[in-house]
Structure formats: C-alpha cells, structure tokens
Design an enzyme around this catalytic site. Sequence first.
Site, mmCIF file in Angstrom:
data_model
loop_
_atom_site.group_PDB
_atom_site.id
_atom_site.type_symbol
_atom_site.label_atom_id
_atom_site.label_comp_id
_atom_site.label_asym_id
_atom_site.label_seq_id
_atom_site.Cartn_x
_atom_site.Cartn_y
_atom_site.Cartn_z
ATOM 1 N N THR A 1 37.607 27.974 44.205
ATOM 2 C CA THR A 1 38.443 27.333 45.220
ATOM 3 C C THR A 1 37.868 25.999 45.665
ATOM 4 O OG1 THR A 1 39.135 29.521 46.005
ATOM 5 C CG2 THR A 1 39.514 27.646 47.473
ATOM 6 N N GLY B 1 32.649 33.801 44.206
ATOM 7 C CA GLY B 1 31.506 33.039 44.677
ATOM 8 C C GLY B 1 30.986 31.995 43.724
ATOM 9 N N SER C 1 32.083 47.571 24.642
ATOM 10 C CA SER C 1 30.818 46.844 24.544
ATOM 11 C C SER C 1 29.596 47.747 24.584
ATOM 12 C CB SER C 1 30.717 45.826 25.683
ATOM 13 O OG SER C 1 31.786 44.912 25.626
ATOM 14 N N LYS D 1 26.974 38.597 30.662
ATOM 15 C CA LYS D 1 26.059 39.693 30.354
ATOM 16 C C LYS D 1 24.630 39.196 30.208
ATOM 17 C CE LYS D 1 29.678 42.341 27.981
ATOM 18 N NZ LYS D 1 30.172 42.859 26.683
#
Length: 889
Positions: A445, A441, A761, A804
């Site tokens: 593309t 999203g 992480s 993040k």
Amino acid sequence: MAEKRTKDSTARDASGRPRPDAGSQTPDAQESTGAPPARQQQGASRQSNSTPQQGALDAARPLEPESAQIVGEMAEAAAGGAEVFEIAVLPLQQTTLFPGTVIPLAAGRPRSVAAVEAALSTEEKLLACVTVREGRGGPEGEATPPADLYEVGTLVMIKRMMRSDEGLQLIVHGTERVRVVKWMQTDPHIRARVRILPPPVKRDDETVEALFRNVQALNQRVLAMLPEVPPEIRTAVLSSNDPTQLTYFLASILNLGVEQEQQMLEADTVDELLQIAYARLTREVEIMELRTKIAAEAQGEMSKAQRDYFLRQQMKAIQKELGEDEGGERAEAELLRERLERAALPDEVRKEAERELKRLERLPQAAPDYHVIRTWLEFILELPWLKSSEDKLDLAEARRILDEDHYGLEEIKERILEFLAVVKLRRDSKSPILCFVGPPGVGKTSLGRSIARALGREFERLSLGGVRDEAELRGHRRTYIGAMPGRIIQSLRRAGVNNPVMMLDEIDKLGMDYRGDPTAALLEILDPQQNNTFIDHYLDLPFDLSKVFFIATANQLGPIPAPLRDRMEIIYLAGYSDQEKLHIARQYLVPRQTRENGLREDQLEITDDALMHIAARYTREAGVRQLERTVGRVARKAALRVAQGQAEHVRVDAADIKELLGAPRFYPEEARKDMPTGVATGMAWTEAGGQLLFIEATLLPGSSGLTMTGQLGEVMQESARAARSYLWSHAAEFGIDAQMFKNYGEHIHVPAGAIPKDGPSAGVAITSALASLMTGRRVRNDTAMTGEITLSGLVFPVGGIKEKVMAAHRAGLRRVVLPARNEPDTEDIPEDVRRELDFVYVSRIGEALDQTLEKLVAQTPPPPDPKAEEGRGPQQQQTEPEPVRARGR
C-alpha cells in the site's frame, strides 16, 4: 540695448507682459506627473471624471476676454518671431496635451504641486505641459530628469483648481505649442526657457483638402461607434472646418500612442499633421470596428441565453403569484442550472443532465422522483469528467522519490520508471494495471502512495476486503430506494480528477454470493480495452476509466479468478532479509517512531545490533509491520525515561532489549538444533511469507498403513503416500528392509496442528523424514528442503522459492536443497542472503537423500517382528538387528 533686451526678456514673456512665474529657483527638482487625459474607453488612464467630449466641448467655446487677449498677444508674438521666456514645466505621463483642448489634470507629486503653485502665483496662470518620452520615467515618487522629456509641449492656462488629499485637481486649457530652448532648473520644480511655435501652415491646398475630407469621413465613423458623445459635441465636430483642430480633437479621444501623438504635436505643416493623423486614425478605426463586430457576435450568441433567463424569471414570478413555489424547489433548480452551465461536461452527459433538469423543474418537491433526480444531478456535476492532473515526467525526480520512500524493490521501481518513460514519449498511452502480490507488511500500500507522489497524481485507496455485492462496484440502479453510485465512481469524485492512482486493496479477499460476483465487475474495470466506456448503474452514463492508474494488492493469487489475473501485470513482493530489515528500520521505522512518540532524533539511539536482535528474536514475519510496532514499544520506553527526567539521551543496545521488551518470543537460530531420526526441515509458503515446516515421522509396531495428522490437505497427503510407496519400492537401493513396511505402521505429523497445510512442496521433506526413520540416518540439522516428488523418483519444481529461502535464512539455516529447475528463481533472492547460503540443486529423489541425510547411522532401526507377521500381537522379537546399508560413500 542688447544687454538690456536680454535682461528684460528674462522678466517678461513674448507679448511684453510680465512673465507668469518668474523667480529664483534651485536645480535638481522632482518632476510633477500630469494625469493623462480622460480616455477610459480608449485604454488611457487620465485621472479625472471628465469625458473627452466635454473637453472638446469646452475647447469649442470662445475664450474669456482676458484669456483671449493673452492668447492673441502670444500669437502675434509668435508670428513676428517670439522671444524666449521662462516658465514652470509640468511633466505628463503617457499622454499628450494638444492646443485648443480643455482637459482635467491631477498633480500629486511634490514637484508637480510646486510647479502648479508657481503658475497660480502669477497673474496669467500659465504653465508648460511636456510629455515624458515613451519608456522613460522612474517609479512612483522618483523625479523625472529633463532628459526624459520631449522638447515640444503645450502652453496651458489653468482654468480651475481644487485641492484634495491626493493633491491638486486642475482644469487646463491648451493654448499654443511651445519648444523648450533650455532647461533652467529641476528643484523645487522644473523650469525652462521656451519659445512659442507658430500654428501649422498649409503647403499644398489640394492635398490638405483631400486629407481633410478623409479625416472627416473617419470622424463620422468614430462618432457612429461612440453613442455616448453628447449631441452638441457631435454637431460642433461635424460642422468644424478647421483641419488642425479637428485632428487634435480626434487624437485626444483615441489612444494613438505617445510617440504618434507627439509627432502630431510637433508637425509644423497641416499637410504633415493630416498625413500622420490619417495613417494612425485609419488603423484605430479599423480596430474599433473589429471590436464592435466581435461584441455584436458575442451579443448574438448570448441573446438566446438571456432570452431563456428572462423567460425563466417571468415564469418564476408567475409561479410565485400562484403559490407554486413553496419550499424553494425553483431556487434549487435555478442553482442546479447555473452549475450545469458552468460545468465542463461531455456532450452526451450534458444532454442527459439537461433533460433530467427539465424534468426536475416540472416536478413539485413532494414528488418521489424529485430528490432522486436532484441527487443524481448533484453527483453528475461533482464528477471530474474532463478534469485531469498533469503528470510529472521527470524520471530522475521520480526515481529519487521512489528511493526515498522505499528501500530495495528495484524491479517495481524499474517498472514505474518504464511507465513514466512511455507516457513521456506518448501522452495518449493507456495506464497499466499492476497487481502487487506479497505477504502483509512488505509495503504494497505504501508503494502505491509513492507511485502517486512520483507521478504527481492524486491517490485513492479502495479496500475490497469482504465485498460480496457486485453493486458495491457498479452502483445501484436509481429505481431502488437508497441507490448509490459504485465505490469506483465515488473514489473518483473524492479525488477530483479523472486520472488518479487508485489502489484496489486486498483484491484476493473479494467474496461472492447470491447478489453477484464482484470479480466479474472488475473484469471490465481493469480491462484497458473496455474501461474507457465504463457504465455505472447509478449514473447510467459512460465514464472513461482508461486514464486511471489502477494498482491491485493481494496476499496470494489463488483466490483470484484466472480471467481477472489475465487483466493485470503480476509483481511479486517477497519478504525482507535481515539486512534489508536493518536498513528499513534505520532509514524509516526508527525516525518515524521517534517523531510519533514525541522524541527528538538526538534523544533516542538504537544500535544496529539491537535492531537485528529485535528482528530475529521478537518478530517472525516477512514484512516489517511487527518490527515497527516493536520499535515503537522501545521508543515509548525511552519517552518515559525522558519525560521523568531520568535521561536526556537513551541509547539502546542488544543487551538492553530483554529489559525493555521482556523475554524473547522466538529462537529461530536454535530451533531443532538437535534433530532425532525421522525429523526433516521443510519449507512452506504462506500468506505471511515463507515458514519452516518440520516433518516428524515415527514407526508404529503392530500397526500397518500410514497415519497423517496436522491438518494436512489432500495434496500433501498424496505426497506422503507417494513418498512411502517410492521408498517401499526402492527399499533395497536405500538399504531398507522391505518387511518393515509390512510389519510397522508409519505416523507422519506436522506441528502447529491448528493450522491447515497443503501443497506438493513437502514431498522431498516427507521422503527424507521417512528415509531417516527407516535407515537410522539423521537429517542434517543445517539443511532445509523443498520440492515435489513423483513415483518415478523425479523432483519437480515448486513456487515461492524466494519466500521459502528467506524463511530458512531467518531461522539460521545455511544449506538449502532445491529442485534443479528452480535454480533461476534464486536470482530474485537478495545478494547478501545468497552469499550466506549453500544451494544444492537436485533432480531425483536419490540425489536429494544423499544431500539431506547424514552418512553415518545414528540409530539402528528396529527389526521386523515375526510374531507381528503371524498376527500374534505387537510384541517385538529380541533378535540382533541386521546391518543397514548406507548409500554413497
């Protein structure tokens, strides 16, 4: 007498006969347009079916007695000093009429028809034909003023006239040269006073004889190149001894130009006439000979093809007689051969195609190889071997298109503009191989489509998700039943050019099984040093892929093999901030959903507060795909109200969202607002972007060791064990009673247990959660953290910082703890997000705990249980807790 002679001259011609078209006329006439002589083969455009040779033949015939008498009288008058007489004038366009020639003319304009009618109304039927000056003359239907006409023309006699829908068709015979003395009128046709000019005279007999012989030699060369000239015309011309008439004849059949022809007509001496004619005829003859030579060479090149064609036609007729042409396979072969001859193919491809076509012609239609070869040939002919689209190299226009289609993404836009600049400076540069990596999203593309539009190229999208067979990319060999070309070659056929923008979507979703590894095939396809000779198994011929602009997309780089990653330039697309989502929704999503749901722009208004509320409470994503679907729901609600006539204009504010969409799905701002001890907020990277990861820890009385739940991967479990070991070994430093690690077990859980989690992480977050549990100090509820830890107390950098941090910002957190070596990565974060966050950089675990834990003890941890040490059960001793020392101030 003088007055009487002048008056009489206006009514009679030079011979004393009545003037052919005397009469009173008015000025300002529309000129007539004579059709040029019949010179179709020489490039002129006379409107007639007669040929120049026929005109010359008619000119060579003796005149009728009456015509001869009139012409003779005029010649005598000219020799003795002709008087001026008035006559109708017919303008001729792009041609010159010479004395002694018979040619057809067409009169279609009203003033031309009027001039012809005036001439026909007289007994002699005489008319003056004057040529329009070169470059003069108005458009069709406009009158030609006398100033645009030459002063010397030809007196003609109308021999025949026929009427038609287009006007009058005439056959005229040129008799004498005339010079215009004065223009008398222009309406309804042009009339002028003219004087007959004497025939050209000889000055130097030797010069005339030499020039005449040269012109005769040119005449023979001309006739040799005009085989369609009738024999009688050829004999009459070759036997002619009149230099003037011979020169006029050659000028009438060759396209010498209006100015040159007019100079010949105005020449008063035979010497000058022959000199002009010889100079122009020499050039025209050389041009005709050169055209003949070129035609002969072309005919020689075509002779082999014609011979092959005739032989094939004969073979086709023989096969038809023998009954071997059933099913029409020969017709198909002929059609393929015609297409092969017209197609633009490389020499190697054409040679192979012709070889296969010869095989096809020898096979019957029922043969197994017949349809295989035919399908292969058809595919070869449809491929764009040498056809390319022209790139748009306007950098300003390309930037405008990229800015128009996408908000932000400055790094990617700059990379595309760099490529365009290189192509503009060096046309033979190889196309780059880009790989867009980012969550769904974010516009990977659609960005490829914008690149194709900015370059002016065709766009082809090739989805690789779930492809497991190498033959899907390289094609199947023709020996297999149902063989097909690879998807790369098929995409090029659909594009129609050999330099499209080809998007390899979801390259990280490629699979591998016993049929081969598709990623290995991509190593050649995406290598600029190798793909110029890419060989598809079906074609078995090299195809140049170096001109293709390949763009790959992936959600993550992990599944992509390292050799394949090395072929591509990786460009990361992180998620959007709330402000970026607002701009994208306002600029793209809302207008698009308004149109798609049948609304006009003035019928739906969604405020900025409503869009921010939708993005925060009804979507949780890095991209804008779910945001667009939610905006579409709002647009459909508005469309229902407009369709039912309840409103003409719908305005949606933040307060209206709950009524339209129902209860909010997410509460990111209030999530874990009141955090107990043992809970820390970590940050994780996923394919869908960044997410918050809440680490929960609790003590287990009477147990021992470390328990971990939440589908934690091996790396994450190792981070948890390392955090426990570090705190145990540095218990005194952090005010922790080391006996607690012996007397209590620890349980670490990460919610969303159905989702697998792994990675280093979470080291800092797990350490903070365990330290909070052991010290009783809560983790700050406004702080998120990430970083890898070591047993020596170091905090190592991690990846995915932008994603993040964006997740922490979306959740309403305003403080982020990062490894010190990740500080340069924050430059990729949008400026509006950086302004709202407080970044804390740490390099050791002690520094991280000072920044993540509150200073005051919120809950005293339980004391060690002596009974637990003796193994007498998990019951806790009721003793006074010892004070916990807090580091720092």
